[in-house]
Design a protein around this motif. Structure first.
Motif, short mmCIF file in Angstrom:
data_model
loop_
_atom_site.label_atom_id
_atom_site.label_comp_id
_atom_site.label_asym_id
_atom_site.label_seq_id
_atom_site.Cartn_x
_atom_site.Cartn_y
_atom_site.Cartn_z
N HIS A 96 -116.47 -21.34 -94.53
CA HIS A 96 -117.45 -21.41 -93.44
C HIS A 96 -118.78 -21.98 -93.90
CE1 HIS A 96 -120.54 -19.76 -90.68
NE2 HIS A 96 -119.61 -19.94 -89.75
N ILE A 108 -114.76 -31.56 -88.22
CA ILE A 108 -113.53 -30.78 -88.38
C ILE A 108 -112.31 -31.65 -88.09
CG2 ILE A 108 -112.17 -28.91 -87.35
CD1 ILE A 108 -114.83 -27.38 -87.03
N THR A 135 -107.29 -25.18 -92.51
CA THR A 135 -107.02 -26.50 -91.92
C THR A 135 -107.98 -27.58 -92.40
OG1 THR A 135 -108.36 -25.89 -89.98
CG2 THR A 135 -105.97 -25.58 -89.82
N THR A 136 -109.16 -27.18 -92.88
CA THR A 136 -110.13 -28.18 -93.35
C THR A 136 -110.31 -28.16 -94.87
OG1 THR A 136 -112.07 -26.72 -93.20
CG2 THR A 136 -111.43 -27.94 -91.21
N LYS A 140 -120.00 -30.95 -85.16
CA LYS A 140 -119.17 -30.08 -86.00
C LYS A 140 -117.70 -30.28 -85.70
CE LYS A 140 -118.54 -25.32 -87.56
NZ LYS A 140 -119.07 -23.93 -87.54
N GLU A 141 -117.35 -30.39 -84.42
CA GLU A 141 -115.95 -30.61 -84.06
C GLU A 141 -115.45 -31.96 -84.55
OE1 GLU A 141 -113.95 -28.32 -82.71
OE2 GLU A 141 -115.65 -26.95 -82.89
N LEU A 169 -118.55 -25.72 -94.90
CA LEU A 169 -118.39 -26.56 -93.72
C LEU A 169 -119.71 -26.72 -92.98
CD1 LEU A 169 -116.59 -28.12 -91.73
CD2 LEU A 169 -116.06 -25.93 -90.63
N ASP A 170 -120.43 -25.63 -92.79
CA ASP A 170 -121.72 -25.70 -92.10
C ASP A 170 -122.72 -26.57 -92.85
OD1 ASP A 170 -120.86 -24.18 -90.01
OD2 ASP A 170 -121.83 -22.33 -90.64
N GLU A 230 -109.42 -32.28 -90.81
CA GLU A 230 -108.04 -31.87 -90.50
C GLU A 230 -107.07 -33.02 -90.66
OE1 GLU A 230 -108.50 -30.14 -86.63
OE2 GLU A 230 -108.73 -28.11 -87.44
N TYR A 260 -111.75 -22.02 -90.36
CA TYR A 260 -111.20 -23.36 -90.50
C TYR A 260 -110.73 -23.65 -91.93
CZ TYR A 260 -113.30 -24.45 -85.95
OH TYR A 260 -113.62 -24.48 -84.62
N GLN A 261 -110.83 -22.68 -92.84
CA GLN A 261 -110.57 -22.96 -94.25
C GLN A 261 -109.15 -23.47 -94.49
OE1 GLN A 261 -111.87 -19.90 -96.87
NE2 GLN A 261 -111.33 -21.02 -98.73
#
Length: 262
Positions: A11, A44, A6-7, A40-41, A14-15, A48, A3-4
């Motif tokens: 990893h 994200i 787009t976010t 988490k979604e 983000l976690d 995004e 996701y790097q």
């Protein structure tokens, strides 16, 4: 899944952010386990929207949810993400008091035309230099170009020197006797700036070398601004409520500092 791109976060970062967000919800007795999207979604989705300035309808279609659900998730997650990153970075006061040299420059956040709130708002937010309605922010970085702080926004019609006063940064720098470097817009504020050419006189070789050296150093804060504008909601035109933009800038500031490892 990566996701790097787009976010903006790798990893592990983000976690860790998701873990902090979950802890905040649990501390408030809020259970999101039955929500259609896992936490988490939801994080994200919010990142995004900030990173890519996508429309909520577009992301909602990709995730098979309604636009109204995407909007609710975004508005719920923004303040929680901000809280999760409360201790990220340092304040300008801390940076100014430790003796380091600071680079400062101004940039703008385009807001699109805002006629609904009257001509007065249009006038103060319209920048003749940039030829658009916008808000202005001050950006501070290290000599290596690593972001230190971002000011609260001021109306786009304000000159960078005036914006420094309005944000309170000029007082902080003066009180701490902080050495700082900027462009000629800040020459009246006590910054170390390139030398202006005197009317009717050519620059000496010494002045040319001096200006080249200052400009070379100053370029690093422009690099910091370039990385900041990769959160494209600040670069391509903010479409939301103008009253919410200062909070969004504050969240993005902490996200960028968090991305850099502060």
């Amino acid at each position: 899944m990566r996701y790097q791109s787009t976010t903006g976060l790798d990893h592990d970062a983000l976690d860790e952010l998701v873990r902090r967000v979950v802890e905040i919800f649990h501390s408030r007795g809020i259970d999101l386990s039955r929500h259609r999207l896992p936490v988490k979604e939801q994080v994200i989705l919010t990142l995004e929207l900030l990173r890519n300035n996508l429309s909520q309808t577009f992301l909602a279609d990709l995730l098979d949810i309604s636009q109204s659900t995407a909007s609710r998730i975004y508005r719920r997650m923004l303040p929680v993400i901000n809280e999760a990153l409360t201790f990220t970075g340092i304040s300008l006061e801390e940076a100014a008091s430790d003796g380091r040299v600071i680079l400062i420059d101004g940039t703008y956040v385009p807001t699109g035309n805002r006629p609904a709130q009257g001509r007065d708002l249009t006038k103060v937010n319209y920048s003749g230099k940039r030829r658009c309605q916008c808000l202005s922010i001050q950006v501070a970085s290290t000599l290596e170009g690593q972001l230190l702080a971002i000011s609260t926004p001021v109306p786009g019609a304000r000159h960078d020197s005036a914006a420094l006063d309005l944000t309170g940064w000029s007082q902080i720098l003066a009180e701490n006797h902080t050495p700082w470097i900027a462009d000629t817009a800040y020459i009246a504020q006590g910054a170390l700036t390139p030398l202006k050419k005197k009317k009717g006189h050519e620059r000496t070789d010494h002045e040319k070398r001096y200006n080249k050296e200052i400009s070379s150093i100053r370029s690093h804060v422009e690099h910091a601004i370039g990385h900041l504008k990769q959160w494209t909601i600040l670069a391509t035109g903010y479409r939301g409520r103008l009253t919410e933009l200062p909070d969004i800038i504050a969240v993005i500031t902490r996200l960028e500092l968090y991305r850099l490892g502060w």
